[in-house]
Enzyme design. Structure first.
Site, PDB file in Angstrom:
ATOM      1  N   LYS A 114      11.703 -36.672 -13.897  1.00 11.70           N
ATOM      2  CA  LYS A 114      12.342 -37.822 -13.251  1.00 11.70           C
ATOM      3  C   LYS A 114      13.656 -38.184 -13.946  1.00 11.70           C
ATOM      4  O   LYS A 114      14.383 -39.068 -13.491  1.00 11.70           O
ATOM      5  CB  LYS A 114      11.390 -39.024 -13.281  1.00 11.70           C
ATOM      6  CG  LYS A 114      10.077 -38.778 -12.552  1.00 11.70           C
ATOM      7  CD  LYS A 114       9.270 -40.064 -12.471  1.00 11.70           C
ATOM      8  CE  LYS A 114       7.863 -39.816 -11.938  1.00 11.70           C
ATOM      9  NZ  LYS A 114       7.818 -39.022 -10.701  1.00 11.70           N
ATOM     10  N   THR A 170      12.218 -32.506 -23.824  1.00 11.98           N
ATOM     11  CA  THR A 170      10.829 -32.879 -23.593  1.00 11.98           C
ATOM     12  C   THR A 170       9.915 -31.712 -23.915  1.00 11.98           C
ATOM     13  O   THR A 170      10.345 -30.709 -24.502  1.00 11.98           O
ATOM     14  CB  THR A 170      10.657 -33.450 -22.154  1.00 11.98           C
ATOM     15  OG1 THR A 170       9.348 -33.991 -22.034  1.00 11.98           O
ATOM     16  CG2 THR A 170      10.898 -32.397 -21.089  1.00 11.98           C
ATOM     17  N   LYS A 177      10.334 -30.705 -28.590  1.00  8.41           N
ATOM     18  CA  LYS A 177      10.828 -31.811 -29.424  1.00  8.41           C
ATOM     19  C   LYS A 177      10.842 -31.475 -30.918  1.00  8.41           C
ATOM     20  O   LYS A 177      11.737 -31.905 -31.643  1.00  8.41           O
ATOM     21  CB  LYS A 177       9.996 -33.074 -29.197  1.00  8.41           C
ATOM     22  CG  LYS A 177      10.220 -33.696 -27.818  1.00  8.41           C
ATOM     23  CD  LYS A 177       9.459 -34.999 -27.689  1.00  8.41           C
ATOM     24  CE  LYS A 177       9.532 -35.522 -26.270  1.00  8.41           C
ATOM     25  NZ  LYS A 177       8.839 -36.802 -26.106  1.00  8.41           N
ATOM     26  N   ASP A 184      11.943 -42.389 -28.129  1.00 10.97           N
ATOM     27  CA  ASP A 184      10.628 -42.617 -27.503  1.00 10.97           C
ATOM     28  C   ASP A 184      10.002 -43.940 -27.956  1.00 10.97           C
ATOM     29  O   ASP A 184       9.486 -44.710 -27.142  1.00 10.97           O
ATOM     30  CB  ASP A 184       9.669 -41.469 -27.836  1.00 10.97           C
ATOM     31  CG  ASP A 184       9.982 -40.208 -27.046  1.00 10.97           C
ATOM     32  OD1 ASP A 184      10.515 -40.314 -25.925  1.00 10.97           O
ATOM     33  OD2 ASP A 184       9.685 -39.106 -27.558  1.00 10.97           O
ATOM     34  N   GLY A 187      -1.026 -37.189 -32.973  1.00  7.50           N
ATOM     35  CA  GLY A 187      -0.118 -36.060 -32.764  1.00  7.50           C
ATOM     36  C   GLY A 187       1.328 -36.538 -32.731  1.00  7.50           C
ATOM     37  O   GLY A 187       1.654 -37.633 -33.214  1.00  7.50           O
ATOM     38  N   GLY A 188       2.185 -35.714 -32.135  1.00  7.60           N
ATOM     39  CA  GLY A 188       3.599 -36.029 -32.095  1.00  7.60           C
ATOM     40  C   GLY A 188       3.892 -37.320 -31.351  1.00  7.60           C
ATOM     41  O   GLY A 188       4.770 -38.096 -31.759  1.00  7.60           O
TER      42      GLY A 188
END
Ligand code: ATR
Length: 283
Positions: free
Chosen positions: A16, A62, A66, A102, A129-130
């Protein structure tokens, strides 16, 4: 020629981001062109080099690139260094600068769009996690009372808590012991005002073994994932007593707005873009 930007990912076809940045460009009057670019799983570096050679000014990154983006940067912002991952690249004078928006996008959605203050709140972050790592510092900057990281594999949650244990909120240290970690069983008997799902459990169609009673009255459950309908985590949270539920569409728009500000020096309004994405998603 308008300035050129893109998002790299694999897969990327349903991103998007081009629509979001086109809307930001229109609302701010910035002349830019933003496209989605599929990078081969083993060809991220080359894809970036080609884009720079075409005159690209910046890029979002993305899944699954990353961490690789983090490694190829010549310079990193403090928040990208902390996150260990980069979602925003700027190409300046032959150098690659890395940032991570983020966490700022998540906090902007929670405090701005949802009007839920972090100050003094008991926060539960699910996952280690990340995705979890990237939001810890901005969450702590909101000066919560406590932040607990819970993960299926407790060791990973403990390692994350350790990695951030030196962080102080801007105006005064977090209380000793305010940052804690454990597994899902350790949540029994505790209550939280804000619970954020940063696991990828729902991708595997699995729900989290959350003990009953962890959602405090008036609490917000936030899923970094989003979809057409209610996500599995938000269904579970609602059934277990969360008062407010929000999915990650606002975080997506928020991180894009932050990236736009990194590149263009001005913050676009994100609420109208979020509203139109939401209605398109429901459509
Ligand atoms: P991301 O970059 O999206 O965070 P990741 O680094 O692979 O992806 O981390 C995935 C997270 O989701 C981890 O916290 C993982 O838990 P483990 O560390 O125990 O592997 C969590 N996760 C994935 N599937 C899960 C499941 N079925 N139940 C609970 N946690 C899950």
């Amino acid at each position: 020629m308008p300035d050129l930007y893109c998002v790299f990912g694999n897969p990327i076809a349903h991103s998007k981001s081009p629509a979001i940045h086109a809307a930001f460009a229109a609302s701010t009057g910035e002349a830019l062109c933003y496209e989605a670019r599929l990078a081969p799983v083993d060809g991220f570096r080359q894809a970036v080099d080609e884009f720079i050679a075409r005159g690209g000014r910046g890029a979002n990154v993305t899944v699954p690139f990353k961490e690789e983006a983090f490694r190829l940067c010549n310079a990193l912002t403090p928040r990208a260094t902390r996150a260990g991952a980069v979602n925003t690249l700027s190409f300046v004078d032959g150098r690659i600068l890395g940032d991570n928006t983020d966490g700022a996008g998540l906090v902007a959605d929670i405090t701005g769009n949802l009007k839920f203050s972090l100050a003094g709140k008991r926060i539960l972050l699910l996952g280690a996690g990340g995705a979890a790592r990237g939001v810890i510092e901005p969450l702590l900057a909101g000066r919560p009372a406590t932040l607990m990281i819970a993960n299926r594999t407790a060791d990973k949650a403990c390692a994350l808590a350790e990695a951030f244990s030196d962080i102080a909120a801007p105006q005064g240290d977090l209380l000793r012991g305010a940052l804690s970690a454990g597994n899902f069983t350790d949540l029994a008997g505790q209550q939280f005002d804000l619970t954020i799902n940063a696991t990828s459990a729902s991708l595997a169609g699995e729900t989290l073994p959350l003990p009953p009673g962890i959602f405090a009255p008036g609490s917000l459950a936030y899923d970094m994932m989003y979809g057409k309908g209610e996500t599995p985590f938000l269904k579970q949270a609602r059934e277990q007593g969360a008062s407010l539920c929000a999915d990650g569409l606002g975080m997506l728009v928020g991180q894009a707005a932050e990236a736009f500000a990194v590149w263009r020096g001005r913050h676009p309004a994100s609420a109208p873009v979020l509203a139109s994405l939401r209605s398109a998603l429901k459509g």
